[in-house]
Design a protein around this motif. Sequence first.
Motif, PDB file in Angstrom:
ATOM      1  N   ASP A 219       0.823  -1.147   0.002  1.00  0.00           N
ATOM      2  CA  ASP A 219      -0.031   0.190  -0.005  1.00  0.00           C
ATOM      3  C   ASP A 219       0.852   1.212   0.042  1.00  0.00           C
ATOM      4  O   ASP A 219       2.062   1.238   0.483  1.00  0.00           O
ATOM      5  CB  ASP A 219      -0.817   0.096   1.146  1.00  0.00           C
ATOM      6  N   PHE A 220       0.307   2.125  -0.685  1.00  0.00           N
ATOM      7  CA  PHE A 220       1.284   3.503  -0.774  1.00  0.00           C
ATOM      8  C   PHE A 220       0.247   4.811  -0.221  1.00  0.00           C
ATOM      9  O   PHE A 220      -0.762   4.725  -0.680  1.00  0.00           O
ATOM     10  CB  PHE A 220       1.819   3.591  -1.897  1.00  0.00           C
ATOM     11  N   SER A 221       1.319   5.835   0.122  1.00  0.00           N
ATOM     12  CA  SER A 221       0.660   7.008   0.577  1.00  0.00           C
ATOM     13  C   SER A 221       0.031   7.827  -0.305  1.00  0.00           C
ATOM     14  O   SER A 221       0.619   7.859  -1.505  1.00  0.00           O
ATOM     15  CB  SER A 221       1.829   7.821   1.267  1.00  0.00           C
ATOM     16  N   ILE A 222      -1.077   8.452  -0.290  1.00  0.00           N
ATOM     17  CA  ILE A 222      -1.906   9.127  -1.389  1.00  0.00           C
ATOM     18  C   ILE A 222      -2.003  10.596  -0.898  1.00  0.00           C
ATOM     19  O   ILE A 222      -2.716  11.230  -1.555  1.00  0.00           O
ATOM     20  CB  ILE A 222      -3.059   8.580  -1.951  1.00  0.00           C
ATOM     21  N   SER A 223      -1.578  11.043   0.157  1.00  0.00           N
ATOM     22  CA  SER A 223      -1.496  12.270   0.852  1.00  0.00           C
ATOM     23  C   SER A 223      -0.464  12.887   1.448  1.00  0.00           C
ATOM     24  O   SER A 223       0.482  12.062   1.908  1.00  0.00           O
ATOM     25  CB  SER A 223      -2.936  12.439   1.878  1.00  0.00           C
ATOM     26  N   ARG A 224      -0.233  14.118   1.732  1.00  0.00           N
ATOM     27  CA  ARG A 224       0.702  14.932   2.312  1.00  0.00           C
ATOM     28  C   ARG A 224       0.311  15.906   3.268  1.00  0.00           C
ATOM     29  O   ARG A 224      -0.898  16.388   3.209  1.00  0.00           O
ATOM     30  CB  ARG A 224       1.627  15.486   1.352  1.00  0.00           C
ATOM     31  N   ALA A 225       0.992  15.923   4.574  1.00  0.00           N
ATOM     32  CA  ALA A 225       0.601  16.725   5.578  1.00  0.00           C
ATOM     33  C   ALA A 225       1.215  18.111   5.570  1.00  0.00           C
ATOM     34  O   ALA A 225       2.408  18.018   5.092  1.00  0.00           O
ATOM     35  CB  ALA A 225       1.001  16.173   6.803  1.00  0.00           C
TER      36      ALA A 225
END
Length: 564
Positions: A219-225
């Motif tokens: 699974d991979f990240s789809i957002s940034r903070a």
Amino acid sequence: MPAAGMSMNCSIQSSLSCLLKPSSFFNFTTTHFKNRLYYPQIHFISSKRSMFCTCSSNNSDSNFQTGEKAEPFVISTPLYYVNAPPHMGSAYTTIAADAIARFQRLLGKRVIFITGTDEHGEKIATAASACGSRPSEHCDVISQAYRMLWKDDEKELLENKCCPTHLKPCVHCKEDNYFFALSKYQKSLEETLSQNPDFVQPSYRLNEVQSWIKSGLRDFSISRAALDWGIPVPNDNKQTIYVWFDALLGYISALLEDKEQPNLQSAVSSGWPASLHLIGKDILRFHAVYWPAMLMSAGLSLPKMVFGHGFLTKDGMKMGKSLGNTIEPNELVHKFGPDAVRYFFLREVEFGNDGDYSEDRFVNIVNAHLANTIGNLLNRTLGLLKKNCQSTLVADSTIAAEGEDFKDTVEKLVEKARIHYENLSLSSACEAVLEIGTAGNLYMGKHEPWSLFKQGGAASEAAAKDLVIILEAMRIIAISLSPVTPSLCRRIYAQLGYSEDQFDRLTWSETKWGGLKGGQVMAQPKPVFTRIEQIKETENGDEAAKKVVKKKEKKRQVQGVVEA
């Protein structure tokens, strides 16, 4: 990019327009999107980007013979990243896509050509800050840059923790993000590739993709903070959509007509799935693994083919803004002209493989193929026709070629070129067309019409027919090479006495032998391609024609052109 932001870097805009020459083959439908489109179930929205979408065919949208609606052909390129201006390595994708689109138009297809830029993300904000401007202003200035890069697994880094492509150190960061469940689609992706081996091309790219999937998908990240420049995650304004996860929706939203109310179903029904998606091999994982899984999640069809081409290299290294070894497209176009640039990169780089740029080889290839084999053959044939036949054809090309093997040779070569175009073997297609020019020069050398004209009588009549045969071959070259060198082929067609409108309405079916008719008047002969003459300036300021490969003495090289 909004229309108000068109005061962008002129060299970027002009280099692309010169390389593609869009006005010469279709009417624009340019679409800019900043709208929110929602996928069913996963609900994510489109980022700010500049999309450029054209829809056209060489005839009307309906088949003029059957009345049926023309078959659509949707082709797309990467959404290029705007952290810096474009370079030749990235413009290569768009040039290749343009050549393929032109060929499909010749086949009578209703071609939809999608390209654009991705204009949000951390790199954009950082680049804008370094220039002392806001991200939106930065994007408006550099609207045609071409990078969409991101590192994947740390195991792919070099020993010094540098990215193997850009040779820059990777920065570790830790933050809370939303993730996409890629692992859920492993079996579906494996089945797709097994049942449709043509989905990823060339075949060795398919092997790479299958290897990645077989090793296990994570699974991979789809957002940034904490990133201000970007589109907020719905219902969570502390998170921003990861740039490329959102950007890929542009391939579908670009299908909407300008000013049309944004609607996913309308966009899909306008041409999705894409017939061909062209990308560089460095983003193959994103477009051949992640993007298909995202489409599966949304319940949407996958593109019919994803083609990952190789890199253009300079001195054996991939061209890239991060590496600082790029070739600026506008510089090449200004120095050599768009046809020369297009021909060299499409002819000399086998589409799919890497290819190295050398200025000496560039000049030698372009002069030999375009100026000599094609340009000189046309010029001297028209010169003989003017001198001996008042620039008028004495017979139909079909009648003139009766009993001549040359006609069969041309027909076989043009069919060979068609097959290569359809298989995306652009280099081989160029070679097949060039062989027609080579065969024409051999025919001229064998028959020596200039000598036959001096003999008069039947010999003179035979010579006049020989010129008709050669000019018919040139007509066929003008059509079959037009996807690669459109401006040159337009000039050739004009020399054969045809109008601009006649060239614009051409279809591939007109490569059939027999187009030129008796009594047809040719234009006055003049060079259709300027031969590139390299000139060297010595330490004393004197200029001399360059006769050998350039050496490394302290001599500044400049370029000039002379007519072939």
